[in-house]
Write a protein that holds these residues in place. Structure first.
Motif, PDB file in Angstrom:
ATOM      1  N   ILE A 139       3.079  12.040  -4.670  1.00 40.00           N
ATOM      2  CA  ILE A 139       2.819  11.193  -3.746  1.00 40.00           C
ATOM      3  C   ILE A 139       1.562  11.693  -3.915  1.00 40.00           C
ATOM      4  O   ILE A 139       0.602  11.983  -4.006  1.00 40.00           O
ATOM      5  CB  ILE A 139       3.708  12.199  -2.548  1.00 40.00           C
ATOM      6  N   VAL A 140       1.130  10.452  -4.101  1.00 42.15           N
ATOM      7  CA  VAL A 140      -0.129   9.144  -4.187  1.00 42.15           C
ATOM      8  C   VAL A 140      -0.335   9.417  -2.899  1.00 42.15           C
ATOM      9  O   VAL A 140      -0.681   8.021  -2.628  1.00 42.15           O
ATOM     10  CB  VAL A 140       0.295   8.816  -4.685  1.00 42.15           C
ATOM     11  N   ALA A 141      -1.597  10.027  -2.192  1.00 41.66           N
ATOM     12  CA  ALA A 141      -2.101   9.711  -1.276  1.00 41.66           C
ATOM     13  C   ALA A 141      -4.179   9.265  -1.033  1.00 41.66           C
ATOM     14  O   ALA A 141      -4.564   9.540  -0.040  1.00 41.66           O
ATOM     15  CB  ALA A 141      -1.938  10.726   0.173  1.00 41.66           C
ATOM     16  N   LYS A 154       7.125   7.401  -8.090  1.00 39.58           N
ATOM     17  CA  LYS A 154       5.900   8.049  -7.118  1.00 39.58           C
ATOM     18  C   LYS A 154       6.075   7.263  -5.818  1.00 39.58           C
ATOM     19  O   LYS A 154       6.620   5.580  -5.404  1.00 39.58           O
ATOM     20  CB  LYS A 154       4.102   7.512  -8.233  1.00 39.58           C
ATOM     21  N   LEU A 155       5.272   7.773  -4.228  1.00 43.00           N
ATOM     22  CA  LEU A 155       5.096   7.569  -3.606  1.00 43.00           C
ATOM     23  C   LEU A 155       3.377   7.527  -2.934  1.00 43.00           C
ATOM     24  O   LEU A 155       2.600   8.196  -2.716  1.00 43.00           O
ATOM     25  CB  LEU A 155       5.728   8.497  -2.544  1.00 43.00           C
ATOM     26  N   GLY A 160      -3.333   6.555   3.228  1.00 44.51           N
ATOM     27  CA  GLY A 160      -3.816   7.283   3.510  1.00 44.51           C
ATOM     28  C   GLY A 160      -2.483   9.099   4.387  1.00 44.51           C
ATOM     29  O   GLY A 160      -1.674   8.111   4.747  1.00 44.51           O
ATOM     30  N   ASP A 161      -3.006   9.420   4.217  1.00 44.82           N
ATOM     31  CA  ASP A 161      -2.523  11.121   5.364  1.00 44.82           C
ATOM     32  C   ASP A 161      -2.990  12.215   6.067  1.00 44.82           C
ATOM     33  O   ASP A 161      -3.915  12.591   6.188  1.00 44.82           O
ATOM     34  CB  ASP A 161      -1.185  10.975   4.830  1.00 44.82           C
ATOM     35  N   HIS A 164      -3.546  15.313   3.588  1.00 48.55           N
ATOM     36  CA  HIS A 164      -5.395  14.797   3.032  1.00 48.55           C
ATOM     37  C   HIS A 164      -6.447  14.293   4.011  1.00 48.55           C
ATOM     38  O   HIS A 164      -7.774  13.944   3.602  1.00 48.55           O
ATOM     39  CB  HIS A 164      -4.657  13.670   1.457  1.00 48.55           C
ATOM     40  N   HIS A 165      -6.432  14.151   5.195  1.00 47.57           N
ATOM     41  CA  HIS A 165      -7.590  13.497   6.199  1.00 47.57           C
ATOM     42  C   HIS A 165      -8.122  12.113   5.702  1.00 47.57           C
ATOM     43  O   HIS A 165      -9.579  12.466   5.520  1.00 47.57           O
ATOM     44  CB  HIS A 165      -8.298  14.711   6.289  1.00 47.57           C
ATOM     45  N   ASN A 166      -7.568  11.652   5.412  1.00 45.76           N
ATOM     46  CA  ASN A 166      -8.258   9.709   4.486  1.00 45.76           C
ATOM     47  C   ASN A 166      -7.083   9.170   5.274  1.00 45.76           C
ATOM     48  O   ASN A 166      -6.962   8.389   5.002  1.00 45.76           O
ATOM     49  CB  ASN A 166      -8.282   9.972   3.458  1.00 45.76           C
ATOM     50  N   VAL A 167      -7.148   9.340   6.703  1.00 45.81           N
ATOM     51  CA  VAL A 167      -5.912   8.682   7.564  1.00 45.81           C
ATOM     52  C   VAL A 167      -6.977   7.043   7.673  1.00 45.81           C
ATOM     53  O   VAL A 167      -8.098   7.131   8.000  1.00 45.81           O
ATOM     54  CB  VAL A 167      -5.552   8.375   8.699  1.00 45.81           C
ATOM     55  N   VAL A 168      -6.198   5.896   7.176  1.00 46.11           N
ATOM     56  CA  VAL A 168      -6.980   4.304   7.180  1.00 46.11           C
ATOM     57  C   VAL A 168      -6.360   3.701   8.581  1.00 46.11           C
ATOM     58  O   VAL A 168      -5.580   3.553   9.374  1.00 46.11           O
ATOM     59  CB  VAL A 168      -6.197   3.426   6.332  1.00 46.11           C
ATOM     60  N   PHE A 169      -7.493   3.956   9.609  1.00 46.26           N
ATOM     61  CA  PHE A 169      -6.798   3.110  11.087  1.00 46.26           C
ATOM     62  C   PHE A 169      -8.149   2.069  11.427  1.00 46.26           C
ATOM     63  O   PHE A 169      -7.876   1.599  12.412  1.00 46.26           O
ATOM     64  CB  PHE A 169      -6.358   4.275  12.276  1.00 46.26           C
TER      65      PHE A 169
END
Length: 170
Positions: A139-141, A154-155, A160-161, A164-169
Motif C-alpha cells: 500500500i503506497v499512500a 501496489k495499491l 493519501g489516507d 498517514h495523515h495526508n488526505v488530499v481534499f
C-alpha cells in the motif's frame, strides 16, 4: 435495421479489442486499474458513508459561510482557519466510524490480479477486500511507502489516507 446491426457490431468489435489489450497488459504484468471515489459506493454498507454535501455544509457552517464555493476551496479555507490538526480530525470523524464492507466488484478487481490499483479514495474498502480474500499488495499512500515498497503489486492511494495523515481534499 441494417445500420443498427452494423453500429452494434462495431461496438462489439471495439469491446473485443479492449479485452485483448487488457489480457495482454495482464500477461505482461502491467495491468493497472484506476478507481475513483464513486467506487466505494459499491460497498455493501455504502449508505453509511457521508455525503460530500454534508461535509461541505459542516465546513461552511464552521467558517460562517453563507454562499456556495468550490468544495476544495471550502476545505482550504477551513484548513487555513482552524489548522492542520483540526482539519484532519474534522474529516476523519466522518469516515472513521464507517468500516466499509467490500463489494463483489472489489473482489472481482482483485481476482483479475492487476499489477497496480490506483485510487483517489481515502477509505479502506480495497484494503478490507484484500484482507478478506488473501491478496497481497504494497500500500503506497506516501512517498516513504513507495521507497520502502518490497513487492511488485501496489495499491497506490494518490490522495493519501487517514493513517498517514495526508488526505488530499483542499
Amino acid at each position: 435495421d441494417g445500420e443498427y446491426i452494423k453500429k452494434n457490431l462495431r461496438f462489439v468489435i471495439l469491446i473485443e479489442e479492449d479485452i485483448k489489450h487488457i489480457i495482454k497488459a495482464k500477461n505482461e504484468n502491467r495491468l493497472a486499474f484506476f478507481i475513483g471515489a464513486g467506487f466505494s459506493k459499491n460497498c455493501r454498507n455504502a449508505d453509511e458513508l457521508p455525503l460530500w454535501k454534508d461535509i461541505q455544509k459542516d465546513l461552511k457552517h464552521g467558517l460562517g459561510m453563507k454562499k456556495d464555493q468550490e468544495p476544495t476551496k471550502i476545505a482550504q479555507l477551513y484548513y487555513l482557519e482552524y489548522g492542520e490538526h483540526n482539519y484532519y480530525n474534522k474529516l476523519k470523524a466522518y469516515f472513521e466510524k464507517v468500516e466499509l464492507v467490500p463489494s463483489s466488484e472489489h473482489k472481482l478487481i482483485l481476482e483479475i490480479k492487476p499489477q497496480y490499483i490506483i485510487t483517489t479514495n481515502w477509505d479502506n474498502a480495497i484494503e478490507n477486500a484484500m484482507k478478506e480474500n488473501n491478496f497481497f499488495y504494497d500500500i503506497v499512500a506516501s512517498d516513504k511507502d513507495l521507497v520502502n515498497s518490497k513487492i511488485q503489486k501496489k495499491l497506490i492511494k494518490m490522495h493519501g489516507d487517514f493513517k498517514h495523515h495526508n488526505v488530499v481534499f483542499k
